[in-house]
Design a protein around this motif. Structure first.
Motif, mmCIF file in Angstrom:
data_model
loop_
_atom_site.group_PDB
_atom_site.id
_atom_site.type_symbol
_atom_site.label_atom_id
_atom_site.label_comp_id
_atom_site.label_asym_id
_atom_site.label_seq_id
_atom_site.Cartn_x
_atom_site.Cartn_y
_atom_site.Cartn_z
ATOM 1 N N GLY A 167 0.796 -1.219 0.000
ATOM 2 C CA GLY A 167 0.000 0.000 0.000
ATOM 3 C C GLY A 167 0.829 1.270 0.000
ATOM 4 N N GLU A 168 0.166 2.378 -0.319
ATOM 5 C CA GLU A 168 0.861 3.656 -0.453
ATOM 6 C C GLU A 168 1.525 4.094 0.850
ATOM 7 O OE1 GLU A 168 0.007 8.314 -1.771
ATOM 8 O OE2 GLU A 168 -1.582 6.820 -1.912
ATOM 9 N N ALA A 169 0.809 3.996 1.958
ATOM 10 C CA ALA A 169 1.370 4.473 3.225
ATOM 11 C C ALA A 169 2.637 3.714 3.598
ATOM 12 C CB ALA A 169 0.328 4.341 4.332
ATOM 13 N N THR A 170 2.643 2.412 3.358
ATOM 14 C CA THR A 170 3.819 1.602 3.670
ATOM 15 C C THR A 170 4.983 1.967 2.767
ATOM 16 O OG1 THR A 170 2.417 -0.218 4.399
ATOM 17 C CG2 THR A 170 4.702 -0.749 3.872
ATOM 18 N N TYR A 171 4.707 2.104 1.472
ATOM 19 C CA TYR A 171 5.767 2.435 0.516
ATOM 20 C C TYR A 171 6.367 3.810 0.830
ATOM 21 C CZ TYR A 171 8.246 3.081 -3.865
ATOM 22 O OH TYR A 171 9.231 3.301 -4.795
ATOM 23 N N VAL A 172 5.512 4.782 1.058
ATOM 24 C CA VAL A 172 5.988 6.133 1.368
ATOM 25 C C VAL A 172 6.739 6.137 2.697
ATOM 26 C CG1 VAL A 172 5.253 8.485 1.957
ATOM 27 C CG2 VAL A 172 4.227 7.300 -0.001
ATOM 28 N N GLY A 173 6.206 5.414 3.678
ATOM 29 C CA GLY A 173 6.843 5.369 4.985
ATOM 30 C C GLY A 173 8.239 4.790 4.943
ATOM 31 N N LEU A 174 8.443 3.799 4.093
ATOM 32 C CA LEU A 174 9.779 3.231 3.953
ATOM 33 C C LEU A 174 10.744 4.249 3.367
ATOM 34 C CD1 LEU A 174 11.666 0.719 4.050
ATOM 35 C CD2 LEU A 174 10.941 0.263 1.689
ATOM 36 N N HIS A 175 10.307 4.950 2.329
ATOM 37 C CA HIS A 175 11.240 5.799 1.596
ATOM 38 C C HIS A 175 11.575 7.108 2.299
ATOM 39 C CE1 HIS A 175 12.206 3.535 -2.010
ATOM 40 N NE2 HIS A 175 11.015 2.968 -1.851
ATOM 41 N N TRP A 176 10.671 7.667 3.107
ATOM 42 C CA TRP A 176 11.099 8.874 3.817
ATOM 43 C C TRP A 176 12.079 8.512 4.923
ATOM 44 C CZ3 TRP A 176 10.633 9.450 8.962
ATOM 45 C CH2 TRP A 176 9.538 8.941 9.649
ATOM 46 N N ARG A 177 11.938 7.316 5.488
ATOM 47 C CA ARG A 177 12.913 6.870 6.480
ATOM 48 C C ARG A 177 14.278 6.626 5.837
ATOM 49 N NH1 ARG A 177 7.913 5.191 8.144
ATOM 50 N NH2 ARG A 177 7.512 5.033 10.397
ATOM 51 N N ILE A 178 14.278 6.009 4.659
ATOM 52 C CA ILE A 178 15.529 5.768 3.947
ATOM 53 C C ILE A 178 16.211 7.093 3.610
ATOM 54 C CG2 ILE A 178 16.512 4.949 1.771
ATOM 55 C CD1 ILE A 178 14.467 2.679 1.835
ATOM 56 N N ALA A 179 15.438 8.108 3.242
ATOM 57 C CA ALA A 179 16.007 9.412 2.905
ATOM 58 C C ALA A 179 16.764 10.012 4.086
ATOM 59 C CB ALA A 179 14.904 10.365 2.449
ATOM 60 N N LEU A 180 16.282 9.763 5.294
ATOM 61 C CA LEU A 180 16.930 10.316 6.483
ATOM 62 C C LEU A 180 18.118 9.484 6.947
ATOM 63 C CD1 LEU A 180 13.864 11.349 8.691
ATOM 64 C CD2 LEU A 180 15.307 12.827 7.264
ATOM 65 N N ILE A 181 18.022 8.168 6.805
ATOM 66 C CA ILE A 181 19.002 7.275 7.422
ATOM 67 C C ILE A 181 19.902 6.580 6.411
ATOM 68 C CG2 ILE A 181 19.308 5.271 8.910
ATOM 69 C CD1 ILE A 181 18.172 7.756 10.326
ATOM 70 N N GLY A 182 19.339 6.141 5.305
ATOM 71 C CA GLY A 182 20.107 5.328 4.378
ATOM 72 C C GLY A 182 19.984 3.860 4.724
ATOM 73 N N ASP A 183 21.102 3.131 4.672
ATOM 74 C CA ASP A 183 21.078 1.685 4.857
ATOM 75 C C ASP A 183 21.717 1.217 6.156
ATOM 76 O OD1 ASP A 183 20.081 0.903 2.062
ATOM 77 O OD2 ASP A 183 21.765 2.213 1.620
ATOM 78 N N ALA A 184 22.410 2.112 6.852
ATOM 79 C CA ALA A 184 23.025 1.773 8.133
ATOM 80 C C ALA A 184 23.314 3.078 8.858
ATOM 81 C CB ALA A 184 24.311 0.974 7.940
ATOM 82 N N LEU A 185 23.518 2.978 10.180
ATOM 83 C CA LEU A 185 23.794 4.171 10.975
ATOM 84 C C LEU A 185 24.871 3.860 11.997
ATOM 85 C CD1 LEU A 185 21.500 6.880 12.284
ATOM 86 C CD2 LEU A 185 22.756 5.563 14.011
ATOM 87 N N ILE A 186 25.834 4.780 12.115
ATOM 88 C CA ILE A 186 26.880 4.673 13.130
ATOM 89 C C ILE A 186 26.562 5.696 14.216
ATOM 90 C CG2 ILE A 186 29.338 4.915 13.623
ATOM 91 C CD1 ILE A 186 29.887 4.099 10.724
ATOM 92 N N THR A 187 26.400 5.230 15.439
ATOM 93 C CA THR A 187 26.010 6.099 16.539
ATOM 94 C C THR A 187 27.201 6.912 17.056
ATOM 95 O OG1 THR A 187 26.471 4.427 18.232
ATOM 96 C CG2 THR A 187 24.280 4.398 17.220
ATOM 97 N N THR A 188 26.912 7.850 17.927
ATOM 98 C CA THR A 188 27.974 8.701 18.472
ATOM 99 C C THR A 188 28.974 7.904 19.293
ATOM 100 O OG1 THR A 188 26.605 9.217 20.400
ATOM 101 C CG2 THR A 188 26.483 10.735 18.534
ATOM 102 N N ASP A 189 28.549 6.765 19.850
ATOM 103 C CA ASP A 189 29.470 5.938 20.630
ATOM 104 C C ASP A 189 30.054 4.788 19.812
ATOM 105 O OD1 ASP A 189 27.145 4.523 20.397
ATOM 106 O OD2 ASP A 189 26.936 4.034 22.522
#
Length: 229
Positions: A167-189
Motif C-alpha cells: 500500500g501507499e502508506a507503507t511504501y511512502v513510509g519506507l522511503h522517507w525513512r531511507i532518505a533520512l538514514i540510508g542503509d546503516a547508521l553509526i552512533t555517536t558511541d
C-alpha cells in the motif's frame, strides 16, 4: 539483484557527539573501521534557514559538510550540525516522490496485473534446497510473473514488489525513512546499526530505531551521509 544486505549498504549515516571532530575525514575513518569500505559524501539533506536571518544563513555554509549551492544559496549538504539540517523537508520531499511512484505503479501495474509473489518467497526456495533451486533459478521464477515483467518494462524496481503491494502508506513510509538514514547508521558511541536481515520488516525495525536515535540527538550533534560502493 536482492535488497542490499547490511554489509553492502550503499549509504551510511555517521553521527558525531557535540565537540567531536566531525569533518569528512572523521566520517570516512568511522565507516572504514566498521565496514572496511571507502566512500564519498552523499548530499542528501536539505539545509535549514532560520526565519529571522534566513536571508543571511541562506548564503553561509557554516556547520555544514560538502554543501551544494544554487545561485549562491546553500541548498543541500552531505551533513553538518543537526540544527542546520532540515530533516523535515528532507523527509517531506522523499515522501512526495515516493507517493508519485506508488500512484503511477498503482495505475499502470496494479490495475492491469494480478498480485505477484515477492522475490523473498523464491529466495526461500533456494535456501530450502540450493541444489534444486539456484539463485539464478529463483530469480527466473520471480521475474517470469506478469506483474514483475510489467514492472521491469516500465522501470519500476521489482525487488520492491512487497512494499508496493503493501500500500501507499507503507511504501511512502519506507522511503522517507531511507532518505533520512540510508542503509546503516553509526552512533555517536561507535555502534553500527543495520537491519537484522534483508526483509522489509527488519528494514522497518532498523529504520524506526535509527530515526528515533537521530531524533533524540541534540541540535548541536553532527551527521554525515557517506555513500559506499
Amino acid at each position: 539483484m536482492p535488497t542490499p544486505s547490511p554489509l553492502t549498504a550503499s549509504v551510511i549515516t555517521v553521527c558525531f557527539a557535540p565537540g567531536e571532530a566531525a569533518d569528512w575525514f572523521a566520517a570516512s575513518e568511522k565507516v572504514n573501521d566498521l565496514l572496511h569500505a571507502n566512500g564519498t559524501p552523499a548530499r542528501r539533506y536539505h539545509v535549514r534557514h532560520r526565519r529571522l536571518i534566513g536571508w543571511l544563513t541562506r548564503f553561509l555554509g557554516y556547520y555544514l559538510l560538502d554543501a551544494a549551492r544554487r545561485f549562491g544559496a546553500v541548498t543541500m549538504a552531505a551533513g553538518g550540525r543537526k540544527g542546520r539540517l532540515d530533516l523535515t523537508s528532507t523527509a517531506a520531499k522523499a515522501s512526495h516522490y515516493a507517493a508519485l511512484r506508488w500512484r503511477a505503479w498503482n495505475t499502470h501495474i496494479a490495475a492491469t496485473t494480478r498480485p505477484a509473489r515477492p522475490f523473498e518467497d523464491y529466495l526461500a526456495q533456494h535456501h530450502a534446497d540450493p541444489t534444486k533451486v539456484s539463485v539464478a533459478e529463483a530469480r527466473r521464477r520471480f521475474e517470469q510473473q506478469p506483474r514483475v515483467l510489467a514492472m521491469l518494462a516500465l522501470s519500476f524496481d521489482p525487488y520492491e514488489l512487497s512494499v508496493y503491494q503493501a500500500g501507499e502508506a507503507t511504501y511512502v513510509g519506507l522511503h522517507w525513512r531511507i532518505a533520512l538514514i540510508g542503509d546503516a547508521l553509526i552512533t555517536t558511541d561507535g555502534r553500527l546499526l543495520t537491519p537484522a536481515t534483508d526483509s522489509v520488516a527488519d528494514r522497518f525495525r532498523f529504520l524506526n530505531e535509527a530515526c528515533a536515535y537521530v531524533r533524540g540527538l541534540r541540535s548541536s550533534a553532527r551527521l554525515c551521509a557517506v555513500a559506499i560502493a
